[in-house]
Design a protein around this motif. Structure first.
Motif, PDB file in Angstrom:
ATOM      1  N   HIS A   1       0.832  -1.204   0.000  1.00 52.63           N
ATOM      2  CA  HIS A   1       0.000   0.000   0.000  1.00 52.63           C
ATOM      3  C   HIS A   1       0.872   1.263   0.000  1.00 52.63           C
ATOM      4  O   HIS A   1       0.554   2.243  -0.688  1.00 52.63           O
ATOM      5  N   LEU A   2       1.959   1.225   0.763  1.00 49.41           N
ATOM      6  CA  LEU A   2       2.832   2.397   0.851  1.00 49.41           C
ATOM      7  C   LEU A   2       3.472   2.704  -0.495  1.00 49.41           C
ATOM      8  O   LEU A   2       3.524   3.868  -0.926  1.00 49.41           O
ATOM      9  N   ARG A   3       3.938   1.684  -1.192  1.00 53.94           N
ATOM     10  CA  ARG A   3       4.549   1.908  -2.506  1.00 53.94           C
ATOM     11  C   ARG A   3       3.500   2.356  -3.527  1.00 53.94           C
ATOM     12  O   ARG A   3       3.775   3.192  -4.381  1.00 53.94           O
ATOM     13  N   ALA A   4       2.284   1.802  -3.413  1.00 52.67           N
ATOM     14  CA  ALA A   4       1.224   2.209  -4.331  1.00 52.67           C
ATOM     15  C   ALA A   4       0.840   3.667  -4.119  1.00 52.67           C
ATOM     16  O   ALA A   4       0.671   4.432  -5.076  1.00 52.67           O
ATOM     17  N   VAL A   5       0.746   4.072  -2.844  1.00 51.99           N
ATOM     18  CA  VAL A   5       0.396   5.460  -2.538  1.00 51.99           C
ATOM     19  C   VAL A   5       1.520   6.396  -2.984  1.00 51.99           C
ATOM     20  O   VAL A   5       1.269   7.505  -3.488  1.00 51.99           O
ATOM     21  N   GLY A   6       2.760   5.961  -2.833  1.00 50.26           N
ATOM     22  CA  GLY A   6       3.875   6.804  -3.253  1.00 50.26           C
ATOM     23  C   GLY A   6       3.949   6.981  -4.754  1.00 50.26           C
ATOM     24  O   GLY A   6       4.334   8.043  -5.246  1.00 50.26           O
ATOM     25  N   GLU A   7       3.574   5.950  -5.505  1.00 51.60           N
ATOM     26  CA  GLU A   7       3.647   6.026  -6.963  1.00 51.60           C
ATOM     27  C   GLU A   7       2.427   6.727  -7.562  1.00 51.60           C
ATOM     28  O   GLU A   7       2.550   7.673  -8.339  1.00 51.60           O
TER      29      GLU A   7
ATOM     30  N   GLN B   1      -0.042   7.596   4.185  1.00 46.57           N
ATOM     31  CA  GLN B   1       0.957   8.657   4.079  1.00 46.57           C
ATOM     32  C   GLN B   1       1.460   9.083   5.455  1.00 46.57           C
ATOM     33  O   GLN B   1       2.675   9.214   5.673  1.00 46.57           O
ATOM     34  N   TYR B   2       0.536   9.287   6.388  1.00 35.84           N
ATOM     35  CA  TYR B   2       0.947   9.721   7.722  1.00 35.84           C
ATOM     36  C   TYR B   2       1.700   8.617   8.456  1.00 35.84           C
ATOM     37  O   TYR B   2       2.631   8.894   9.230  1.00 35.84           O
ATOM     38  N   THR B   3       1.317   7.370   8.243  1.00 38.95           N
ATOM     39  CA  THR B   3       2.047   6.268   8.868  1.00 38.95           C
ATOM     40  C   THR B   3       3.469   6.183   8.328  1.00 38.95           C
ATOM     41  O   THR B   3       4.430   6.012   9.082  1.00 38.95           O
ATOM     42  N   GLY B   4       3.613   6.301   7.007  1.00 37.67           N
ATOM     43  CA  GLY B   4       4.947   6.310   6.416  1.00 37.67           C
ATOM     44  C   GLY B   4       5.784   7.481   6.902  1.00 37.67           C
ATOM     45  O   GLY B   4       6.992   7.336   7.166  1.00 37.67           O
ATOM     46  N   LEU B   5       5.160   8.639   7.034  1.00 35.08           N
ATOM     47  CA  LEU B   5       5.870   9.817   7.535  1.00 35.08           C
ATOM     48  C   LEU B   5       6.328   9.605   8.972  1.00 35.08           C
ATOM     49  O   LEU B   5       7.442   9.988   9.349  1.00 35.08           O
ATOM     50  N   ALA B   6       5.466   8.975   9.792  1.00 34.14           N
ATOM     51  CA  ALA B   6       5.829   8.717  11.183  1.00 34.14           C
ATOM     52  C   ALA B   6       6.991   7.729  11.275  1.00 34.14           C
ATOM     53  O   ALA B   6       7.910   7.901  12.087  1.00 34.14           O
ATOM     54  N   LEU B   7       6.973   6.687  10.440  1.00 37.12           N
ATOM     55  CA  LEU B   7       8.068   5.709  10.454  1.00 37.12           C
ATOM     56  C   LEU B   7       9.382   6.333  10.006  1.00 37.12           C
ATOM     57  O   LEU B   7      10.431   6.110  10.618  1.00 37.12           O
ATOM     58  N   SER B   8       9.330   7.121   8.931  1.00 39.60           N
ATOM     59  CA  SER B   8      10.557   7.775   8.466  1.00 39.60           C
ATOM     60  C   SER B   8      11.057   8.782   9.495  1.00 39.60           C
ATOM     61  O   SER B   8      12.266   8.927   9.703  1.00 39.60           O
ATOM     62  N   GLY B   9      10.132   9.477  10.164  1.00 45.08           N
ATOM     63  CA  GLY B   9      10.538  10.410  11.214  1.00 45.08           C
ATOM     64  C   GLY B   9      11.185   9.711  12.390  1.00 45.08           C
ATOM     65  O   GLY B   9      12.138  10.223  12.987  1.00 45.08           O
ATOM     66  N   ALA B  10      10.685   8.509  12.726  1.00 44.59           N
ATOM     67  CA  ALA B  10      11.285   7.750  13.827  1.00 44.59           C
ATOM     68  C   ALA B  10      12.708   7.319  13.481  1.00 44.59           C
ATOM     69  O   ALA B  10      13.623   7.406  14.319  1.00 44.59           O
ATOM     70  N   LEU B  11      12.918   6.870  12.242  1.00 48.46           N
ATOM     71  CA  LEU B  11      14.262   6.468  11.826  1.00 48.46           C
ATOM     72  C   LEU B  11      15.205   7.672  11.784  1.00 48.46           C
ATOM     73  O   LEU B  11      16.367   7.587  12.186  1.00 48.46           O
ATOM     74  N   ALA B  12      14.698   8.802  11.285  1.00 46.35           N
ATOM     75  CA  ALA B  12      15.519  10.011  11.279  1.00 46.35           C
ATOM     76  C   ALA B  12      15.814  10.470  12.705  1.00 46.35           C
ATOM     77  O   ALA B  12      16.902  10.982  12.994  1.00 46.35           O
ATOM     78  N   GLY B  13      14.850  10.276  13.605  1.00 47.22           N
ATOM     79  CA  GLY B  13      15.075  10.613  15.009  1.00 47.22           C
ATOM     80  C   GLY B  13      16.180   9.777  15.632  1.00 47.22           C
ATOM     81  O   GLY B  13      16.962  10.266  16.454  1.00 47.22           O
ATOM     82  N   LEU B  14      16.257   8.496  15.233  1.00 49.86           N
ATOM     83  CA  LEU B  14      17.357   7.655  15.716  1.00 49.86           C
ATOM     84  C   LEU B  14      18.707   8.197  15.256  1.00 49.86           C
ATOM     85  O   LEU B  14      19.702   8.117  15.985  1.00 49.86           O
ATOM     86  N   ALA B  15      18.743   8.746  14.041  1.00 47.18           N
ATOM     87  CA  ALA B  15      19.979   9.364  13.570  1.00 47.18           C
ATOM     88  C   ALA B  15      20.354  10.553  14.446  1.00 47.18           C
ATOM     89  O   ALA B  15      21.534  10.757  14.776  1.00 47.18           O
ATOM     90  N   GLY B  16      19.360  11.332  14.843  1.00 42.85           N
ATOM     91  CA  GLY B  16      19.628  12.448  15.749  1.00 42.85           C
ATOM     92  C   GLY B  16      20.094  11.983  17.114  1.00 42.85           C
ATOM     93  O   GLY B  16      20.971  12.596  17.730  1.00 42.85           O
ATOM     94  N   VAL B  17      19.512  10.882  17.596  1.00 43.12           N
ATOM     95  CA  VAL B  17      19.957  10.311  18.872  1.00 43.12           C
ATOM     96  C   VAL B  17      21.418   9.882  18.783  1.00 43.12           C
ATOM     97  O   VAL B  17      22.208  10.083  19.712  1.00 43.12           O
ATOM     98  N   PHE B  18      21.789   9.288  17.640  1.00 48.59           N
ATOM     99  CA  PHE B  18      23.183   8.876  17.468  1.00 48.59           C
ATOM    100  C   PHE B  18      24.122  10.074  17.527  1.00 48.59           C
ATOM    101  O   PHE B  18      25.186  10.029  18.167  1.00 48.59           O
ATOM    102  N   LEU B  19      23.754  11.167  16.860  1.00 49.23           N
ATOM    103  CA  LEU B  19      24.628  12.340  16.834  1.00 49.23           C
ATOM    104  C   LEU B  19      24.798  12.951  18.228  1.00 49.23           C
ATOM    105  O   LEU B  19      25.911  13.325  18.610  1.00 49.23           O
ATOM    106  N   SER B  20      23.708  13.050  18.978  1.00 47.65           N
ATOM    107  CA  SER B  20      23.752  13.767  20.250  1.00 47.65           C
ATOM    108  C   SER B  20      24.101  12.885  21.446  1.00 47.65           C
ATOM    109  O   SER B  20      24.472  13.411  22.502  1.00 47.65           O
TER     110      SER B  20
END
Length: 213
Positions: free
Chosen positions: A80-86, A102-121
């Motif tokens: 569903h996520l790939r279909a919505v993106g295309e 869309q909002y679920t995908g955004l939340a998942l990507s935000g969580a992964l990006a947040g982990l990157a911020g946790v790594f930096l700080s």
């Protein structure tokens, strides 16, 4: 872009409001991420020096690649996520809740990006400074395009960018101008984007058009 600007200013405002310091949290005693060493790996030549003593977010990043690949290509949500993106209109026509996906995908990507911020700080250093990402978010976008927007391709591209930054750190201890060393990751980003654009243009030429048919 608006969210990025809001996050940049919002974090600086939060630090100033809580600590009365515009520079960062260097004056605050902050925790750090625990390190995880795989048993037996530290004795392996070369590999042991690379992977020993890495913090837990580094290992989570390695696990995230197969997880995202499984999520995208082996689950109903990934389909569903790939279909919505295309084609969101086509996805909506068959009953897929486009906004929810869309909002679920955004939340998942935000969580992964947040982990990157946790790594930096809390992994790379043990404090927070405004704009400490130093353009790494744009390098991550370049890795997405260079990897063909596929999980394993992005994973390999991210390893390449990480190797470039590690090379810059190693060269920093040599008699090399620091300004030149600091440009290595960003120069590699520009080269990668140029290669991606060239490959996409070449692929477009290879596809026959309706007129030529």
């Amino acid at each position: 872009m608006g969210l990025n600007l809001l996050a940049s200013g919002g974090t600086a405002y939060a630090v100033y409001s809580l600590l009365d310091d515009k520079g960062g949290t260097s004056g605050l005693e902050s925790g750090s991420l625990p390190t995880v060493t795989l048993p037996g790996v530290e004795n392996v030549p070369v590999l042991g020096d690379v992977v020993s003593g890495q913090n837990m977010v580094t290992w989570l990043a390695f696990l995230a690649a197969p997880f995202v690949a499984w999520l995208f290509y082996r689950t109903r949500f990934g389909f569903h996520l790939r279909a919505v993106g295309e084609m969101p209109d086509a996805a909506a026509s068959v009953g897929i809740a486009v906004r929810r996906v869309q909002y679920t995908g955004l939340a998942l990507s935000g969580a992964l990006a947040g982990l990157a911020g946790v790594f930096l700080s809390m992994g790379y250093v043990s404090f927070f400074v405004r704009d400490m990402t130093a353009g790494r978010g744009f390098i991550a976008l370049a890795a997405v395009f260079l990897g063909g927007m596929r999980p394993w391709g992005v994973f390999l591209a991210a390893l390449g960018f990480g190797a470039a930054e590690a090379l810059a750190v190693q060269l920093g201890s040599l008699d090399v101008p620091p300004q030149l060393v600091s440009t290595i990751p960003y120069a590699m980003t520009l080269v990668a984007l140029a290669l991606y654009a060239w490959r996409r243009k070449r692929r477009g030429r290879a596809v026959p058009t309706a007129a030529s048919l």
